[in-house]
Design an enzyme around this catalytic site. Structure first.
Site, mmCIF file in Angstrom:
data_model
loop_
_atom_site.group_PDB
_atom_site.id
_atom_site.type_symbol
_atom_site.label_atom_id
_atom_site.label_comp_id
_atom_site.label_asym_id
_atom_site.label_seq_id
_atom_site.Cartn_x
_atom_site.Cartn_y
_atom_site.Cartn_z
ATOM 1 N N ARG A 207 9.375 -43.301 -22.827
ATOM 2 C CA ARG A 207 8.976 -43.677 -24.188
ATOM 3 C C ARG A 207 9.786 -42.914 -25.232
ATOM 4 O O ARG A 207 10.042 -43.389 -26.309
ATOM 5 C CB ARG A 207 7.493 -43.342 -24.398
ATOM 6 C CG ARG A 207 6.608 -44.530 -24.135
ATOM 7 C CD ARG A 207 5.161 -44.143 -24.218
ATOM 8 N NE ARG A 207 4.909 -42.951 -23.397
ATOM 9 C CZ ARG A 207 3.710 -42.456 -23.132
ATOM 10 N NH1 ARG A 207 2.652 -43.016 -23.636
ATOM 11 N NH2 ARG A 207 3.555 -41.392 -22.366
ATOM 12 N N HIS B 32 -3.302 -42.157 1.941
ATOM 13 C CA HIS B 32 -2.563 -41.374 2.937
ATOM 14 C C HIS B 32 -3.340 -41.193 4.250
ATOM 15 O O HIS B 32 -2.819 -41.452 5.329
ATOM 16 C CB HIS B 32 -2.207 -39.990 2.396
ATOM 17 C CG HIS B 32 -1.484 -40.012 1.077
ATOM 18 N ND1 HIS B 32 -0.566 -40.977 0.752
ATOM 19 C CD2 HIS B 32 -1.534 -39.176 0.004
ATOM 20 C CE1 HIS B 32 -0.080 -40.727 -0.472
ATOM 21 N NE2 HIS B 32 -0.659 -39.659 -0.937
ATOM 22 N N GLU C 65 -4.101 -28.705 0.893
ATOM 23 C CA GLU C 65 -3.161 -28.228 -0.127
ATOM 24 C C GLU C 65 -3.680 -26.928 -0.708
ATOM 25 O O GLU C 65 -4.895 -26.731 -0.799
ATOM 26 C CB GLU C 65 -3.051 -29.249 -1.256
ATOM 27 C CG GLU C 65 -2.516 -30.591 -0.820
ATOM 28 C CD GLU C 65 -2.368 -31.524 -2.012
ATOM 29 O OE1 GLU C 65 -1.273 -31.593 -2.559
ATOM 30 O OE2 GLU C 65 -3.361 -32.161 -2.391
ATOM 31 N N ASP D 99 -7.672 -40.311 -4.206
ATOM 32 C CA ASP D 99 -6.309 -39.796 -4.332
ATOM 33 C C ASP D 99 -5.628 -39.650 -2.969
ATOM 34 O O ASP D 99 -4.429 -39.871 -2.846
ATOM 35 C CB ASP D 99 -6.371 -38.428 -5.041
ATOM 36 C CG ASP D 99 -4.988 -37.853 -5.323
ATOM 37 O OD1 ASP D 99 -4.150 -38.585 -5.892
ATOM 38 O OD2 ASP D 99 -4.733 -36.679 -4.985
ATOM 39 N N HIS E 24 3.823 -42.543 0.105
ATOM 40 C CA HIS E 24 4.944 -41.717 0.556
ATOM 41 C C HIS E 24 4.700 -41.058 1.907
ATOM 42 O O HIS E 24 5.634 -40.677 2.587
ATOM 43 C CB HIS E 24 5.358 -40.692 -0.515
ATOM 44 C CG HIS E 24 4.445 -39.511 -0.635
ATOM 45 N ND1 HIS E 24 3.273 -39.545 -1.342
ATOM 46 C CD2 HIS E 24 4.536 -38.251 -0.144
ATOM 47 C CE1 HIS E 24 2.686 -38.361 -1.272
ATOM 48 N NE2 HIS E 24 3.438 -37.554 -0.550
HETATM 49 C C1 BG6 Z 1 -0.208 -37.505 -3.852
HETATM 50 C C2 BG6 Z 1 -1.486 -37.075 -4.512
HETATM 51 O O1 BG6 Z 1 -0.265 -38.851 -3.475
HETATM 52 O O2 BG6 Z 1 0.025 -36.716 -2.692
HETATM 53 C C3 BG6 Z 1 -1.439 -35.606 -4.871
HETATM 54 O O3 BG6 Z 1 -1.684 -37.838 -5.689
HETATM 55 C C4 BG6 Z 1 -1.076 -34.785 -3.653
HETATM 56 O O4 BG6 Z 1 -2.671 -35.166 -5.403
HETATM 57 C C5 BG6 Z 1 0.153 -35.332 -2.970
HETATM 58 O O5 BG6 Z 1 -0.848 -33.453 -4.094
HETATM 59 C C6 BG6 Z 1 0.398 -34.636 -1.653
HETATM 60 O O6 BG6 Z 1 1.633 -35.038 -1.151
HETATM 61 P P1 BG6 Z 1 2.438 -34.106 -0.145
HETATM 62 O O7 BG6 Z 1 3.614 -34.915 0.263
HETATM 63 O O8 BG6 Z 1 2.779 -32.862 -0.904
HETATM 64 O O9 BG6 Z 1 1.479 -33.832 0.977
#
Ligand code: BG6
Length: 514
Positions: free
Chosen positions: A69, A253, A229, A248, A191
């Protein structure tokens, strides 16, 4: 003490492995990145493309058009976005910077897309629109692209999670994007599916006879999936507080990991065969609803505590709020009602501000049916296959060995270890490195299809409802601990326990050496 086997590489046998097979070259591309000034672009997307540049994988024509933006010049943008990039003098960095152009667009204003249309005019390169923005912007951006005439039938659109916050909003987003792009053009990214160890999970399961037969309720006692984490919400509080750990991390995941562990062998590796099998697992997961939510799930929220001896604030302080019922920790006991998995619980847990960063899948096998060894030898340990997604990516297998020595037989739990870092000369690619070039190549195998996303929301929703109705407040846990004690009870009341790193060694081992 653990008896650690050498990796194949350390013994030199990997040297006989064929060199990596080169995939089809990455075609010429125009990679249009919405959210170009955002955190994800800086931390992951641009560095991953830069890494691919350094590997020589990107073609000579390939533009990275970053959209934000703020009114910035391209040079100004580049120095901000790539400032932390390694080795500023490298040729790769210079080449990569020369691909970048920056454009300021108000995503909600269709007239603002004219500059982008000009840039893309006459280009025949593969066109990727990457939406690393809040999901409320997905529909306006797609509409803007369509009205500017740049969403061609050949272009691709990548959607970052979260795709909705429940089934209805997810369907709404999918409908809006689907009005402009066909399903084959839509790449929903998770991811975790691009992580090296996650892909290796499929290879491990389907390229090794060793694991084929025991991969079912007949031999497996239970499965654990942990994504822990140490970080808190790190300036993402306004997003996270509307999301929470279940939306989340679990909805995407952790459920994707569960699907890869539990799915039947796909007939081929193409995108639909793999995704069809994952979908069957999602559909076979027993719903957790109503009262069951109390016994099969735990939600927690961190309070102030310490991680590795460093004091850290609680969630509310991180958020700058006086109240919130958002969970920063979730643990679930899941059952899959199908022939292969009936009776095998899957325990999932994830949380912020836990004692260490680690993501791992543990497959715990049943103990041997009968031990032929005398009681003095100790009991054989139940085998465990541990797939470490991060850090220290690799695989280990807990086995029972004989303690070395000329004394009586003593059974010793020992871990066979394979480190991916050792086996790949040190570079374990970031998930995005692969996924971004997969999109440009048009390979959607590691992306989620609409029906998968919706099936996982359908399964998650009753838990969200149950929490609202039965356990509206998350249980507190101190930062630096493994979540509320109820999460430990969730698994221990069945005589099982969460996986710990250390391999227990019988005290008699030392004696046996004498
Ligand atoms: C993301 C979440 O998809 O994955 C985050 O939104 C999280 O909250 C992250 O910290 C963790 O990814 P990774 O690859 O560090 O395990």
């Amino acid at each position: 003490m653990s008896f650690v086997a050498k990796t194949a590489k350390a013994e030199g046998s990997l040297s006989g492995v064929a060199p990596l097979v080169r995939r089809t070259p990455v075609p010429e591309f125009d990679f249009v990145l919405f959210g170009g000034t955002g955190d994800l672009a800086k931390r992951k997307l641009l560095p991953s493309l830069l890494q691919r540049e350094a590997e020589g994988v990107l073609p000579s024509h390939g533009r990275v058009i970053c959209i934000g933006r703020e009114p910035l010049g391209t040079q100004e943008f580049v120095s901000q976005a790539l400032e932390p990039a390694r080795d500023p003098g490298s040729d790769a960095l210079a080449r990569f910077c020369s691909r970048i152009e920056y454009l300021a667009i108000d995503a909600t204003d269709p007239s603002s897309y004219a500059g982008l249309a000009m840039l893309l005019r006459n280009s025949e390169a593969v066109r990727v629109f990457y939406l690393a923005v809040a999901p409320q912007l997905f529909a306006p951006i797609c509409a803007g692209l369509a009205s500017a005439g740049i969403a061609t039938p050949e272009s691709r659109v990548v959607l970052e999670k979260p795709i909705g916050r429940d089934l209805a909003s997810s369907c709404e987003i999918n409908d809006a994007v689907g009005r402009i792009f066909q399903e084959e053009q839509i790449y929903r990214i998770d991811h975790y599916l691009g992580k090296e160890t996650v892909q290796n999970l499929m290879v491990l399961r389907f390229a090794n006879t060793l694991f084929e037969r025991p991969w079912s309720a007949a031999d497996i006692d239970h499965v654990q999936i942990t994504c822990a984490e140490t970080i808190g919400v790190e300036g993402r509080g306004s997003y996270y507080d509307h999301s929470g750990a279940l939306r989340d991390m679990v909805q995407n995941h952790l459920l994707q990991l569960l699907c890869l562990v539990a799915m039947e062998p796909p007939t081929a590796l193409d995108k639909d065969s793999v995704r069809d099998e994952k979908l069957k697992v999602l559909k076979a997961m027993r719903p957790i609803q109503d009262e069951k939510v109390r016994s099969a799930t735990v939600r927690g929220q961190y309070r102030a505590g310490a991680i590795a001896g460093v004091p850290v604030p609680g969630y509310l302080a991180d958020l700058g709020a006086s109240e919130s019922n958002t969970e920063t920790f979730a643990a679930l006991r899941v059952e899959i009602d199908n022939w292969r998995w009936s009776g095998v619980p899957f325990f999932l847990r994830t949380g912020k501000r836990l004692p260490k960063r680690c993501s791992e899948i543990i497959v715990s096998f049943k103990p041997v049916r009968h031990s032929i060894f005398p009681a003095s030898a100790g009991l054989p340990v139940a085998n465990q296959l541990v797939m470490r997604l991060q850090p220290d990516e690799g695989i280990s297998q807990l086995t029972t060995m004989k303690a070395p020595g000329s004394g009586r037989i003593v059974l010793l739990p020992a871990s066979l270890q394979l480190s991916f870092r050792d086996a790949t000369n040190g570079h374990v690619p970031d998930a995005y490195e692969r996924l971004l070039t997969d999109v440009i190549r048009g390979d959607a195998t590691l992306f989620m299809r609409r029906d998968e996303v919706e099936a996982s929301w359908r399964w998650i929703e009753p838990i969200l409802d149950g929490w609202e109705n039965h356990t509206p407040r998350p249980l507190p846990y101190a930062a630096g601990t493994w979540g509320p004690s109820a999460a430990i009870a969730l698994i221990e009341r069945e005589g099982r326990s969460w996986h710990e790193d250390s391999v227990p060694a019988p005290a008699s081992f030392v004696e046996n050496l004498r």
